[in-house]
Enzyme design. Structure first.
Site, PDB file in Angstrom:
ATOM      1  N   TYR A 162      18.097  53.471 116.721  1.00 41.19           N
ATOM      2  CA  TYR A 162      17.664  53.670 115.335  1.00 41.19           C
ATOM      3  C   TYR A 162      17.809  52.377 114.531  1.00 41.19           C
ATOM      4  O   TYR A 162      18.765  51.631 114.739  1.00 41.19           O
ATOM      5  CB  TYR A 162      18.495  54.768 114.659  1.00 41.19           C
ATOM      6  CG  TYR A 162      18.051  54.959 113.229  1.00 41.19           C
ATOM      7  CD1 TYR A 162      16.927  55.728 112.955  1.00 41.19           C
ATOM      8  CD2 TYR A 162      18.695  54.316 112.189  1.00 41.19           C
ATOM      9  CE1 TYR A 162      16.473  55.865 111.656  1.00 41.19           C
ATOM     10  CE2 TYR A 162      18.247  54.453 110.891  1.00 41.19           C
ATOM     11  CZ  TYR A 162      17.135  55.228 110.626  1.00 41.19           C
ATOM     12  OH  TYR A 162      16.684  55.350 109.344  1.00 41.19           O
ATOM     13  N   TRP A 170      15.918  49.356 111.449  1.00 41.58           N
ATOM     14  CA  TRP A 170      14.758  48.796 110.753  1.00 41.58           C
ATOM     15  C   TRP A 170      14.112  47.583 111.404  1.00 41.58           C
ATOM     16  O   TRP A 170      12.978  47.262 111.092  1.00 41.58           O
ATOM     17  CB  TRP A 170      15.161  48.456 109.314  1.00 41.58           C
ATOM     18  CG  TRP A 170      14.911  49.598 108.402  1.00 41.58           C
ATOM     19  CD1 TRP A 170      15.477  50.837 108.479  1.00 41.58           C
ATOM     20  CD2 TRP A 170      14.019  49.626 107.281  1.00 41.58           C
ATOM     21  NE1 TRP A 170      15.000  51.621 107.465  1.00 41.58           N
ATOM     22  CE2 TRP A 170      14.109  50.905 106.716  1.00 41.58           C
ATOM     23  CE3 TRP A 170      13.175  48.694 106.691  1.00 41.58           C
ATOM     24  CZ2 TRP A 170      13.369  51.287 105.586  1.00 41.58           C
ATOM     25  CZ3 TRP A 170      12.450  49.070 105.570  1.00 41.58           C
ATOM     26  CH2 TRP A 170      12.547  50.357 105.038  1.00 41.58           C
TER      27      TRP A 170
HETATM   28  N1  LIG Z   1      27.490  54.359 104.043  1.00 38.16           N
HETATM   29  C1  LIG Z   1      26.172  54.380 104.170  1.00 38.16           C
HETATM   30  N2  LIG Z   1      25.616  54.143 105.364  1.00 38.16           N
HETATM   31  C2  LIG Z   1      24.288  54.148 105.505  1.00 38.16           C
HETATM   32  C3  LIG Z   1      23.450  54.415 104.398  1.00 38.16           C
HETATM   33  C4  LIG Z   1      24.056  54.704 103.151  1.00 38.16           C
HETATM   34  O1  LIG Z   1      23.379  54.979 102.148  1.00 38.16           O
HETATM   35  N3  LIG Z   1      25.416  54.651 103.074  1.00 38.16           N
HETATM   36  N4  LIG Z   1      22.095  54.398 104.567  1.00 38.16           N
HETATM   37  C5  LIG Z   1      21.576  54.693 105.872  1.00 38.16           C
HETATM   38  C6  LIG Z   1      20.153  54.376 105.963  1.00 38.16           C
HETATM   39  S1  LIG Z   1      19.134  55.135 104.824  1.00 38.16           S
HETATM   40  C7  LIG Z   1      19.628  53.572 106.913  1.00 38.16           C
HETATM   41  S2  LIG Z   1      17.923  53.468 107.080  1.00 38.16           S
HETATM   42  C8  LIG Z   1      20.475  52.847 107.854  1.00 38.16           C
HETATM   43  C9  LIG Z   1      19.960  51.429 108.126  1.00 38.16           C
HETATM   44  O2  LIG Z   1      20.542  50.923 109.254  1.00 38.16           O
HETATM   45  P1  LIG Z   1      19.826  49.851 110.162  1.00 38.16           P
HETATM   46  O3  LIG Z   1      18.346  49.958 110.035  1.00 38.16           O
HETATM   47  O4  LIG Z   1      20.402  49.954 111.506  1.00 38.16           O
HETATM   48  O5  LIG Z   1      20.284  48.500 109.449  1.00 38.16           O
HETATM   49  P2  LIG Z   1      19.706  47.034 109.528  1.00 38.16           P
HETATM   50  O6  LIG Z   1      20.778  46.147 109.017  1.00 38.16           O
HETATM   51  O7  LIG Z   1      18.394  46.962 108.845  1.00 38.16           O
HETATM   52  O8  LIG Z   1      19.540  46.810 111.079  1.00 38.16           O
HETATM   53  C10 LIG Z   1      18.463  46.183 111.644  1.00 38.16           C
HETATM   54  C11 LIG Z   1      18.949  45.313 112.788  1.00 38.16           C
HETATM   55  O9  LIG Z   1      17.814  44.836 113.507  1.00 38.16           O
HETATM   56  C12 LIG Z   1      17.950  43.429 113.717  1.00 38.16           C
HETATM   57  N5  LIG Z   1      16.588  42.875 113.788  1.00 38.16           N
HETATM   58  C13 LIG Z   1      15.824  42.387 112.795  1.00 38.16           C
HETATM   59  N6  LIG Z   1      14.626  42.001 113.277  1.00 38.16           N
HETATM   60  C14 LIG Z   1      14.621  42.242 114.604  1.00 38.16           C
HETATM   61  C15 LIG Z   1      13.662  42.068 115.635  1.00 38.16           C
HETATM   62  O10 LIG Z   1      12.545  41.606 115.427  1.00 38.16           O
HETATM   63  N7  LIG Z   1      14.040  42.450 116.889  1.00 38.16           N
HETATM   64  C16 LIG Z   1      15.261  42.977 117.160  1.00 38.16           C
HETATM   65  N8  LIG Z   1      15.534  43.314 118.404  1.00 38.16           N
HETATM   66  N9  LIG Z   1      16.196  43.155 116.198  1.00 38.16           N
HETATM   67  C17 LIG Z   1      15.876  42.794 114.942  1.00 38.16           C
HETATM   68  C18 LIG Z   1      18.754  42.945 112.536  1.00 38.16           C
HETATM   69  O11 LIG Z   1      19.387  41.724 112.837  1.00 38.16           O
HETATM   70  C19 LIG Z   1      19.719  44.099 112.298  1.00 38.16           C
HETATM   71  O12 LIG Z   1      20.891  43.963 113.049  1.00 38.16           O
HETATM   72  O13 LIG Z   1      21.801  52.769 107.356  1.00 38.16           O
HETATM   73  C20 LIG Z   1      22.335  54.058 107.033  1.00 38.16           C
HETATM   74  N10 LIG Z   1      23.744  53.901 106.728  1.00 38.16           N
HETATM   75  N1  LIG Z   2      17.381  46.298  98.360  1.00 33.26           N
HETATM   76  C1  LIG Z   2      17.366  47.288  99.249  1.00 33.26           C
HETATM   77  N2  LIG Z   2      16.454  48.279  99.141  1.00 33.26           N
HETATM   78  C2  LIG Z   2      16.451  49.281 100.037  1.00 33.26           C
HETATM   79  C3  LIG Z   2      17.334  49.326 101.130  1.00 33.26           C
HETATM   80  C4  LIG Z   2      18.295  48.274 101.214  1.00 33.26           C
HETATM   81  O1  LIG Z   2      19.135  48.243 102.136  1.00 33.26           O
HETATM   82  N3  LIG Z   2      18.283  47.287 100.275  1.00 33.26           N
HETATM   83  N4  LIG Z   2      17.279  50.351 102.033  1.00 33.26           N
HETATM   84  C5  LIG Z   2      16.030  51.122 102.120  1.00 33.26           C
HETATM   85  C6  LIG Z   2      16.227  52.390 102.826  1.00 33.26           C
HETATM   86  S1  LIG Z   2      16.354  52.356 104.511  1.00 33.26           S
HETATM   87  C7  LIG Z   2      16.239  53.587 102.202  1.00 33.26           C
HETATM   88  S2  LIG Z   2      16.405  55.024 103.100  1.00 33.26           S
HETATM   89  C8  LIG Z   2      16.108  53.696 100.751  1.00 33.26           C
HETATM   90  C9  LIG Z   2      17.135  54.680 100.217  1.00 33.26           C
HETATM   91  O2  LIG Z   2      16.920  54.951  98.913  1.00 33.26           O
HETATM   92  P1  LIG Z   2      17.973  55.898  98.147  1.00 33.26           P
HETATM   93  O3  LIG Z   2      18.278  57.060  98.953  1.00 33.26           O
HETATM   94  O4  LIG Z   2      17.409  56.093  96.809  1.00 33.26           O
HETATM   95  O5  LIG Z   2      19.248  54.952  98.148  1.00 33.26           O
HETATM   96  P2  LIG Z   2      20.664  54.821  97.494  1.00 33.26           P
HETATM   97  O6  LIG Z   2      20.702  53.449  96.899  1.00 33.26           O
HETATM   98  O7  LIG Z   2      21.693  55.163  98.475  1.00 33.26           O
HETATM   99  O8  LIG Z   2      20.754  55.914  96.362  1.00 33.26           O
HETATM  100  C10 LIG Z   2      20.161  55.830  95.106  1.00 33.26           C
HETATM  101  C11 LIG Z   2      21.146  56.271  94.082  1.00 33.26           C
HETATM  102  O9  LIG Z   2      21.502  57.637  94.254  1.00 33.26           O
HETATM  103  C12 LIG Z   2      22.699  57.833  93.536  1.00 33.26           C
HETATM  104  N5  LIG Z   2      23.451  58.951  94.079  1.00 33.26           N
HETATM  105  C13 LIG Z   2      24.259  58.978  95.161  1.00 33.26           C
HETATM  106  N6  LIG Z   2      24.792  60.210  95.316  1.00 33.26           N
HETATM  107  C14 LIG Z   2      24.316  60.971  94.311  1.00 33.26           C
HETATM  108  C15 LIG Z   2      24.482  62.340  93.926  1.00 33.26           C
HETATM  109  O10 LIG Z   2      25.192  63.116  94.542  1.00 33.26           O
HETATM  110  N7  LIG Z   2      23.780  62.764  92.836  1.00 33.26           N
HETATM  111  C16 LIG Z   2      22.965  61.956  92.129  1.00 33.26           C
HETATM  112  N8  LIG Z   2      22.296  62.465  91.120  1.00 33.26           N
HETATM  113  N9  LIG Z   2      22.817  60.657  92.456  1.00 33.26           N
HETATM  114  C17 LIG Z   2      23.460  60.184  93.530  1.00 33.26           C
HETATM  115  C18 LIG Z   2      23.486  56.547  93.654  1.00 33.26           C
HETATM  116  O11 LIG Z   2      24.001  56.215  92.385  1.00 33.26           O
HETATM  117  C19 LIG Z   2      22.467  55.565  94.174  1.00 33.26           C
HETATM  118  O12 LIG Z   2      22.450  54.335  93.486  1.00 33.26           O
HETATM  119  O13 LIG Z   2      16.302  52.423 100.146  1.00 33.26           O
HETATM  120  C20 LIG Z   2      15.483  51.407 100.743  1.00 33.26           C
HETATM  121  N10 LIG Z   2      15.509  50.261  99.894  1.00 33.26           N
HETATM  122 MO   LIG Z   3      16.915  54.434 105.244  1.00 34.80          MO
END
Ligand SMILES: Nc1nc2c(c(=O)[nH]1)N[C@H]1C(S)=C(S)[C@@H](COP(=O)(O)OP(=O)(O)OC[C@H]3O[C@@H](n4cnc5c(=O)[nH]c(N)nc54)[C@H](O)[C@@H]3O)O[C@H]1N2
Ligand SMILES: Nc1nc2c(c(=O)[nH]1)N[C@H]1C(S)=C(S)[C@@H](COP(=O)(O)OP(=O)(O)OC[C@H]3O[C@@H](n4cnc5c(=O)[nH]c(N)nc54)[C@H](O)[C@@H]3O)O[C@H]1N2
Ligand SMILES: [Mo]
Length: 778
Positions: free
Chosen positions: A115, A117
Site C-alpha cells: 500500500y 503513494w
Molecule cells: N497517524 C496517521 N497515520 C496515517 C494517516 C493519518 O491521518 N494519521 N493517514 C493515512 C493515509 S490517508 C495514507 S494514504 C497513508 C500514506 O502512507 P504512504 O502512502 O505509505 O506514505 P508515503 O510517505 O507517501 O509513502 C510512499 C513511499 O514510496 C516511495 N516512493 C516514491 N516514489 C517511488 C517510486 O517511484 N518507486 C518506488 N518503489 N517507491 C517510491 C517513497 O519514498 C515513500 O517511502 O498514511 C496513513 N497513515
Molecule cells: N499536504 C498534504 N496533503 C495531503 C496529504 C499529505 O500527506 N500532505 N495526504 C493526502 C491523503 S493520502 C489523503 S487521504 C488526504 C486526507 O485528507 P483528510 O482526511 O481531510 O486529512 P486530515 O488532514 O487527516 O484531516 C483533516 C482534518 O480533519 C480534522 N479532524 C480529525 N478528526 C476529526 C473529528 O473527529 N471530527 C472533525 N470534525 N474533524 C476531525 C483534523 O483537524 C484535520 O486537520 O489528504 C491528502 N492531502
Molecule cells: Mo490517504
C-alpha cells in the site's frame, strides 16, 4: 517568472514544475508551472535530496540476512547494517528467494499488498508494476481498500452503490459558487491537503474555488477541533467539537429536524429506503434515548441551542454538507459518512445545484474540479490466482496471527501465513498505526524486499533494498480526470549511477525467472508510453480537441483539456427520476437503512447509522491520558515523502516534528513554544517541538504524520521515536468488523515537558554500510 519552455517540465503528486539545472547537470531549482496559480511549496523540498547521504545508489542487503540467510535474526530489522551488492547479485538473490518461497510454501506466503503513494505518472506506477510482476509469477496476497478512507469506501458502497465511481466526482465547485448559501464542513476544508493529487497535479484549484465561493456570498461553517481546517480568508464560523463526536452532533441536528417537522418527507419517500428504522433509533424507541440536541450537546461539547440553530439554518438555505475523509479514520469510521448522507437526505437537497452532500472537498486537489472526466489507460496488472487478501490496515494482525479468522464486509476469512513481503511504493513505517506492534510483526517473515530511493524507515526495515528512480529522472505521462492539463513529464536529470526504474528492476527479475516477454509484452519504456497515450486517446474521443499523440505532446510539453460547459451536480439525474437512474444498491435507492448490513448481525455496525462510543475520546476515561491527538496530514510534505527535504526541515522545531497545543493545556504542563516534549501513552512515546496556539481547541493536540520513524529502544523493549512520528501512539484496531479500516484519529495521550537533554535525531541518517563477510549462497 520564467518564460515557458526555458526549463523542462516535471510533475509530482504536489504539482508540475519547470526544472532548472546547475552547470554540473544537477537539479538546482524548481520554477512554478505558468498555468498553476497556486503552486505548492512542497516541490522545493526535493532539490537538495536527489543526491547526498540519504539517496540509495546501490542495491543493499541487510547484514544479518546476508550472513544467516532468510530470517529476522538476532539484530532486529531496523537496527542492522547493510551490505552493498551489485545489481547482478541483487537480482539473483531476489529471484532465488522468490522461487524458494514459492516452492516451499506457495504464492499464498507472499504479501505484495504494498500500500502507498509512490510517485506521479501513469507508467512508472510502482504498485502497478509490482502487481503485474507478481501475477506473472503466480500471484500474491493482496490488500483491499485504502488507509485514506477504508470505512468510507465500504459503507458508501452499501449506501449509494459504487463509491469508486463517485469518490472524486463530487458536485463541482462551480455549482457551489453558483448556488450554495451555507457550507457546513465537518473536518473543515483542509487546504493544506488540496495541494496533492493522485497521479500528479497540473493546476491547483481548491484555494481559488473556495475564495470564489466566499466572494459569491457562501457562508462557511467549520465543524472541527482545529480552526485552521478552514482558511482564515473564508471568515468561517468555528464549531470546535470534541474529536470523534461528529455522528452524535449530526444526530442532534437530525433530531431537531424531525422534532420541528422540517425533514424532507417527499425526498425521503421518493429517493431513500430504511428511514423508518433510523427514525425509531433517532427517537430512542428501542434504547429509550432520544438523540436530541441536548443529548448531542453532552457528547460533542457544543451547546444544544447552537445545534438547534444550525439545523434551522440548514433547512432554510441551500446547504452543502461536507465531511472530510479523516472522519472515516477513527473508530466506527463507517458512521460519519452514512450519517452525513442521511442528514443531507433529510434536508432534501441532494441532487440540487449547490446542495446535498460532499465527501472530501480539498482532501486532494482532484475533488470538485470542473474539468473533463478523462478516462485513463494503464498497463494491465494481469490476473491474480491467489484469493487471500487482507483489509489493508490489518497487516500487523496478519503477520502476528496467521490462520486466525477475521470478519470483513459480512464474511469470514482467515489470515494467510506470510513468509515474504515485497513492497514497491508506500511506506508502512509511515502509514501504519502502533509502530511498536508493527515492528514485532515485521520480525515474522523470512524475507522483506523493498524498492526505495531514500534511506527512510521503510528501507531501513527491509532485508533487500533495490534503489529506484524518482519522477525527474524518468519520462512519464501525467493525465488525471478533471485536471485541465496533460503534462509530458520529461527526464530532467540523470539518476545517480546504480539506480534503476521500478520497471527495469522488474524486467530484469522477470527475465531471470523466465517471463520477461509476458512482463514487457516485448515493449520498451518508450513503446509503452506511446501505447498508453494511444489507448488513452482512443478512450477519450469526446473531447473538444482530440488528445495529442505522444510525439505532439512531447513537442507541445502539455495540452490544455477544455472543461465541460455545465457545472456537475452529483445525483441530479437520480433526484429527477430515481426509477430511471437507479443506484447500484440492492434497492436502487439511497439506503439510510441497509437490510444487507442488518443481515450481517454485527454488534459494531447496525443496519442504520448510529452513535457508538469510541474507546479513546475526550468523552470517556481521560484520567491517565487526558489529551486527544489528531495526527492529520502534513502541510509541508506528502506523508513521509520529502520529510528529509529542506522545506519540511525548515518547519521542524529542535529538528523535531511540531506539536500544536492550546495555551491552557500548555500552561498546565509548564510548556512553552519551542520546548521539546514527550508525547506518550501505553503504546509508545515520541519527542516533538511545541507550538502553543489557540488554533486547536483545549484538550486536543495536533501532530502531523510524516516524520521519519526514529526509534530509540527503551527498557521495556518498546521504542520511543526521537523525531515525532505519531504512529508510535495510535491504535492498531479496525474501525469495526464491517470495514476493518485504520483508526489513527481515535487516540488519547499525555504530554510532558522533556527535561533531559533531548537525544540527537538520526532519522535522516543512512544506516551503517559495511563490507560483506559471507554470502548466503557461497
Ligand atoms: N497517524 C496517521 N497515520 C496515517 C494517516 C493519518 O491521518 N494519521 N493517514 C493515512 C493515509 S490517508 C495514507 S494514504 C497513508 C500514506 O502512507 P504512504 O502512502 O505509505 O506514505 P508515503 O510517505 O507517501 O509513502 C510512499 C513511499 O514510496 C516511495 N516512493 C516514491 N516514489 C517511488 C517510486 O517511484 N518507486 C518506488 N518503489 N517507491 C517510491 C517513497 O519514498 C515513500 O517511502 O498514511 C496513513 N497513515
Ligand atoms: N499536504 C498534504 N496533503 C495531503 C496529504 C499529505 O500527506 N500532505 N495526504 C493526502 C491523503 S493520502 C489523503 S487521504 C488526504 C486526507 O485528507 P483528510 O482526511 O481531510 O486529512 P486530515 O488532514 O487527516 O484531516 C483533516 C482534518 O480533519 C480534522 N479532524 C480529525 N478528526 C476529526 C473529528 O473527529 N471530527 C472533525 N470534525 N474533524 C476531525 C483534523 O483537524 C484535520 O486537520 O489528504 C491528502 N492531502
Ligand atoms: Mo490517504
Amino acid at each position: 517568472m520564467t518564460s515557458p519552455k526555458t526549463f523542462p517540465l516535471t510533475s509530482f503528486h504536489w504539482g508540475t514544475y519547470r526544472a532548472e539545472l546547475d552547470g554540473q547537470g544537477k537539479l538546482s531549482k524548481l520554477h512554478d508551472f505558468e498555468h498553476d496559480d497556486d503552486p505548492s511549496p512542497i516541490g522545493a523540498g526535493i532539490v537538495d535530496v536527489l543526491d547526498g547521504p540519504t539517496r540509495i545508489t546501490q542495491p543493499m542487503v541487510r547484514k544479518g540476512w546476508m550472513e544467516n540467510g532468510p530470517q529476522a535474526g538476532d539484530t532486529p530489522r531496523g537496527e542492522d547494517s547493510f551490505v552493498p551488492v551489485s545489481w547482478d547479485t541483487a537480482i539473483d538473490l531476489v529471484a532465488r528467494e522468490l522461487q524458494r518461497v514459492k516452492k516451499n510454501y506457495s504464492n499464498e506466503a507472499i504479501y505484495a499488498g504494498s500500500y502507498g503513494w509512490a510517485s506521479a505518472g501513469r507508467f512508472h506506477h510502482a504498485q502497478g508494476q509490482l502487481k503485474r510482476f507478481m501475477n506473472g509469477m503466480g500471484g500474491f496476497v493482496r490488500s483491499v481498500n485504502s488507509y485514506s478512507l477504508a470505512a468510507g469506501e465500504v459503507i458508501v458502497d452499501h449506501v449509494l452503490g459504487n463509491y469508486n465511481e463517485m469518490i472524486y466526482r463530487q458536485t463541482s465547485w462551480q455549482s457551489i459558487i453558483d448556488d450554495t448559501e451555507l457550507f457546513v464542513a465537518f473536518g473543515g476544508l483542509p487546504l493544506k491537503n488540496g495541494q496533492i493529487g493522485q497521479g500528479g497535479v497540473g493546476r491547483h484549484r481548491q484555494a481559488e474555488a473556495m475564495q470564489q465561493a466566499r466572494d459569491a456570498g457562501v457562508k462557511f461553517v467549520n465543524v472541527s477541533p482545529i480552526r485552521a481546517d478552514v482558511t482564515g480568508d473564508l471568515d468561517a464560523d468555528w464549531i470546535a467539537l470534541r474529536p470523534g463526536s461528529d455522528v452524535a452532533f449530526m444526530l442532534g441536528l437530525a433530531h431537531t429536524l424531525v422534532s420541528k417537522n422540517l425533514h424532507a418527507r417527499d425526498f425521503l419517500e421518493r429517493c431513500t429506503v430504511g428511514f423508518d428504522q433510523f427514525h425509531a433509533y433517532l427517537l430512542g424507541e428501542n434504547d429509550g434515548q432520544p438523540k436530541s440536541a441536548a443529548w448531542a450537546a453532552e457528547k460533542s461539547g457544543i451547546p444544544a441551542q447552537q445545534i438547534i440553530d444550525l439545523a434551522h439554518q440548514m433547512c432554510s438555505k441551500r446547504t452543502m454538507l461536507s465531511a472530510s475523509w479523516s472522519l472515516t479514520r477513527q473508530e466506527h469510521g463507517e458512521q460519519p459518512f452514512w450519517m452525513l448522507i442521511t442528514l443531507a437526505a433529510m434536508v432534501g437537497q441532494i441532487g440540487l445545484s449547490g446542495g446535498g452532500f460532499g465527501l472530501g472537498y480539498s482532501a486532494v486537489n482532484n475533488i470538485g474540479l470542473e474539468g473533463k472526466d478523462i478516462k485513463l489507460a494503464a498497463m494491465s496488472q494481469g490476473h491474480n490466482p491467489v484469493d487471500s487478501f487482507i483489509p489493508v490496515a490489518r497487516i500487523s494482525d496478519m503477520l502476528l496471527n496467521p490462520g486466525t479468522e477475521f470478519s470483513y464486509n459480512g464474511a469470514q476469512y482467515s489470515y494467510p501465513d506470510i513468509k515474504l513481503i515485497y513492497w514497491a511504493g508506500g511506506n508502512p513505517f509511515h502509514h501504519h498505526q502502533d509502530l511498536n506492534r508493527l515492528r514485532k510483526a515485521w520480525a515474522k517473515p523470512e524475507t522483506i524486499i523493498a524498492h526505495e530511493w531514500c534511506w527512510n524507515s521503510h528501507a531501513k526495515h527491509a532485508d533487500i533494498v533495490l534503489p529506484c528512480t524518482t519522477p525527474p529522472e524518468r519520462e512519464d505521462l501525467l493525465l488525471n480526470p478533471r485536471d485541465p492539463y496533460q503534462i509530458w513529464m520529461q527526464k530532467v536529470v540523470e539518476p545517480p549511477k546504480g539506480v534503476l526504474d521500478d520497471f527495469e528492476i522488474f524486467r530484469m527479475l522477470a527475465a531471470k525467472l523466465g517471463f520477461e516477454e509476458a512482463f514487457t509484452e516485448g515493449r520498451t519504456q518508450q513503446e509503452w508510453l506511446e501505447v498508453l497515450q494511444d489507448r488513452s486517446r482512443a478512450m477519450n474521443t469526446d473531447l473538444e480537441e482530440p488528445m495529442f499523440k505522444l510525439s505532439e505532446l512531447k513537442d507541445a510539453e502539455y495540452q490544455h483539456i477544455a472543461p465541460p460547459q455545465d457545472a456537475f451536480i452529483m445525483l441530479a439525474d437520480y433526484r429527477r427520476n430515481p426509477e430511471a437512474h437507479p443506484l447500484k444498491t440492492p434497492s436502487g435507492k439511497i439506503e439510510i437503512g441497509s437490510r444487507t448490513i442488518a443481515g450481517y448481525n454485527l454488534t459494531d455496525c447496525y443496519g442504520h447509522p448510529a452513535w457508538f462510543e469510541p474507546q479513546e475520546w475526550l468523552g470517556g476515561d481521560t484520567s491517565r491520558h487526558p489529551l486527544h491527538i489528531l495526527s492529520n496530514q502534513p502541510k509541508t510534505k506528502l506523508h513521509s515523502q520529502l520529510d528529509h527535504g529542506s522545506y519540511s526541515r525548515q518547519h521542524k522545531i529542535s529538528e523535531r516534528e511540531p506539536l500544536t497545543m492550546h495555551p491552557d493545556d500548555a500552561a498546565r504542563r509548564g510548556v512553552q513554544s519551542g520546548d521539546v516534549v514527550k508525547v506518550h501513552n501505553d503504546r509508545g512515546a515520541c519527542l516533538c517541538g511545541v507550538i502553543v496556539s489557540s488554533e486547536v481547541m483545549p484538550g486536543v493536540v495536533q501532530l502531523s504524520t510524516g516524520a521519519w520513524y526514529d526509534p530509540e529502544k527503551g527498557a521495556d523493549g518498546n521504542a520511543m521515536c526521537k523525531h515525532g512520528n505519531p504512529n508510535v501512539l495510535t491504535l492498531d484496531r479496525g474501525t469495526s468488523t464491517l470495514a476493518q479500516g485504520p483508526i489513527a484519529h481515535s487516540c488519547l495521550v499525555e504530554v510532558s515537558l522533556f527535561t533531559d537533554t533531548p537525544p540527537k535525531v538520526t532519522a535522516h541518517q543512512p544506516p551503517e554500510i559495511c563490507a560483506v563477510n559471507k554470502r548466503p549462497d557461497s
